[in-house]
Scaffold this active site. Structure first.
Site, PDB file in Angstrom:
ATOM      1  N   MET A 194       0.823  -1.205   0.000  1.00 28.13           N
ATOM      2  CA  MET A 194       0.000   0.000   0.000  1.00 28.13           C
ATOM      3  C   MET A 194       0.864   1.265   0.000  1.00 28.13           C
ATOM      4  SD  MET A 194      -2.934  -1.263   2.698  1.00 28.13           S
ATOM      5  CE  MET A 194      -3.932   0.225   2.538  1.00 28.13           C
ATOM      6  N   HIS A 195       0.221   2.393  -0.286  1.00 26.58           N
ATOM      7  CA  HIS A 195       0.770   3.747  -0.095  1.00 26.58           C
ATOM      8  C   HIS A 195       1.781   4.204  -1.147  1.00 26.58           C
ATOM      9  CE1 HIS A 195      -1.015   3.078   3.814  1.00 26.58           C
ATOM     10  NE2 HIS A 195      -0.067   2.233   4.180  1.00 26.58           N
TER      11      HIS A 195
ATOM     12  N   ASP B 164      -2.693  -4.966   0.412  1.00 28.61           N
ATOM     13  CA  ASP B 164      -2.297  -6.282   0.918  1.00 28.61           C
ATOM     14  C   ASP B 164      -2.913  -6.633   2.267  1.00 28.61           C
ATOM     15  OD1 ASP B 164      -0.747  -4.447   2.318  1.00 28.61           O
ATOM     16  OD2 ASP B 164       1.172  -5.292   1.710  1.00 28.61           O
TER      17      ASP B 164
END
Length: 488
Positions: free
Chosen positions: A79-80, A236
């Site tokens: 992520m991110h 995830d």
């Protein structure tokens, strides 16, 4: 047949499952990290795509008939990460990742501009999130910032390569700080505060929605049908939850992957930013979750093994378990990549405390395992403070292969943990399930079943009591060193 593709930090994994959710085949292709400056962490998006194609080529070579029978693909990913595309839809620079700490000052700026951001975004602004990275780019790489056509998340770049569609879904968008978690829509104020425009962000869908079809030339390359549906997928953490059936209120798990999380599903949006928890939209409609996020998990064990020149981690763990007669006198702060819950400190770093001339390899490894366990217990305390509990979390991820480590974590936490069958399958398995849901003839309850429990690991309460003074010292050491971690 259904395919899950997970764009992890250390590898891209492709996993095939059948209609009974049995794994038919899988392929893993390793990735490398780049750390061009202190506190920076980057990967090039084209490396993810190359690894994805390699994994798919491997599946075709070993299981061509199963791959040809795939009806839907689900995507998962770290992520991110900020994937920056220019006018030609090519990456303008390497992606800035989830464990990158450069945007600390930009977090403070964002929160000052938007005092209500933590409640709307489900978490306080942290350097690993996507939005502060764009403020950093605007300040430090203005020429690149001016060329941005689109910002995507890691798995969504793979979607773009597979389908030509620029789409993301709620659970991954949740980690950008641009999503209004409760309404499950883009927060225009947050987007504007980073100097961005809504046209530069992908279209929003639910993780179980269809987002497009596999491009014709790729279908030919892998002998797949061009009618293959690509689902929204999930970040995830969320796909890990889908994989273990953590979809109803109170369902939860502990992930021992590269990073680590304690995840608890929720039936409504429950923001608790003051506890440094992440309250995010789940990858299925009208579901959310709370999560204590640790930036360091099984990666600490891999780091220690590499440092000690140990190539067989299983053998190293067996030796450590045989030598483990009591909680270690050596303490390890596992903050190799900074920490989120409960510290929000990108500058924190790993520390061994209490080394002596008699300290051996097994003692060091035991302290590393215990350090991750202490960090998880620290995160669990924040969930409990928020009124969030999970009665029997399962343990998933690569670290779940070690029963010894699971017993240790149960002892430290003082609560039972479940060992699932196939617990190491991880987010790619959940992504495949989301692909199945995108075909729109089955329900979440039909597809997202919990795995069989292999064993319930009960805590040794005498050992739990012995850990408590060490856990207290663990927390005092971090408190004493917090200011020392910060750059001069």
């Amino acid at each position: 047949m259904f395919l899950g593709i997970d764009v992890g930090t250390s590898a891209v994994k492709a996993l095939l499952i059948d209609e009974k959710s049995i794994t038919v085949a899988e392929a893993d292709v390793p990735l490398t990290l780049s750390n061009p400056k202190p506190f920076w962490s980057e990967q090039h998006p084209d490396d993810w795509w190359t690894a994805t194609c390699t994994a798919m080529d491997q599946l075709k070579a070993s299981n061509s008939s199963a791959l040809a029978a795939v009806r839907a693909i689900g995507l998962s990913g770290q992520m991110h990460g900020a994937v920056i595309l220019g006018a030609d839809d090519k990456p303008l620079r390497p992606a800035i990742l989830w464990n990158d700490g450069r945007a600390t000052a930009e977090c403070a700026e964002l929160q000052a501009a938007l005092p209500d951001l933590p409640i709307r975004a489900g978490v306080v602004a942290m350097p690993g999130m996507t939005a502060p990275k764009l403020i950093w780019l605007r300040k430090h790489e203005p020429e690149t910032f001016a060329k941005i056509k689109t910002v995507l998340l890691p798995k969504d770049y793979i979607r773009f390569c597979l389908t030509g569609e620029k789409v993301t879904e709620m659970s991954d968008a949740a980690g950008t700080l641009w999503l209004d978690e409760e309404s499950r829509s883009w927060n225009y104020d947050a987007i504007a505060a980073t100097g961005m425009d809504i046209a530069q962000l992908p279209h929003l869908v639910e993780g179980s929605d269809a987002t497009g079809h596999l491009c014709g030339e790729l279908a030919v390359r892998w002998d797949m049908k061009p009618t293959v549906v690509v689902a929204g997928g999930g970040g995830d953490a969320a796909t890990g939850g889908i994989g273990v059936g953590a979809v109803s209120h109170g369902d939860g798990f502990i992930s021992l992957g590269t990073s680590s999380q304690i995840f608890v599903a929720s039936d409504r949006y429950r923001p608790k930013p003051e506890e440094l928890l992440h309250s995010f939209a789940h990858a299925i409609p009208q579901h959310w979750f709370q999560m204590a996020v640790l930036l360091n998990g099984a990666s600490c064990l891999l780091w220690a093994a590499n440092l000690l020149g140990e190539k067989d981690i299983g053998a190293l763990l067996n030796r450590t378990e045989a030598a483990d007669k009591a909680p270690s006198d050596v303490l390890f702060l596992p903050y190799l990549n900074g920490e989120r819950t409960p510290h929000n400190d990108p500058y924190a770093r790993g520390v061994f405390f209490g080394l002596g001339s008699d300290t051996g390899r097994e003692t060091l490894v035991q302290s590393v395992l215990e350090g991750v366990g202490f960090a998880l217990s620290d995160g669990q305390s924040r969930l409990h403070a928020a009124g969030t509990r999970c009665e029997l979390p399962g343990v998933i991820g690569g670290g779940a292969r070690s029963r010894y480590w699971i017993q240790m974590i149960a002892d430290i936490m003082g609560s039972p943990l479940a060992r699932y069958e196939g617990a190491a399958k991880g987010p790619a398995f959940g992504a495949a399930r989301l692909g199945r849901l995108a075909l729109d003839h089955e329900t979440v309850e039909d597809v997202c079943l919990k795995p069989a429990i292999q064993e319930v690991v009960m805590p040794d309460m005498a050992r739990h009591d012995a850990y408590q003074p060490r856990f207290a010292k663990f927390k005092r050491i971090y408190s004493a060193l917090r200011e020392e971690f910060h750059p001069a």
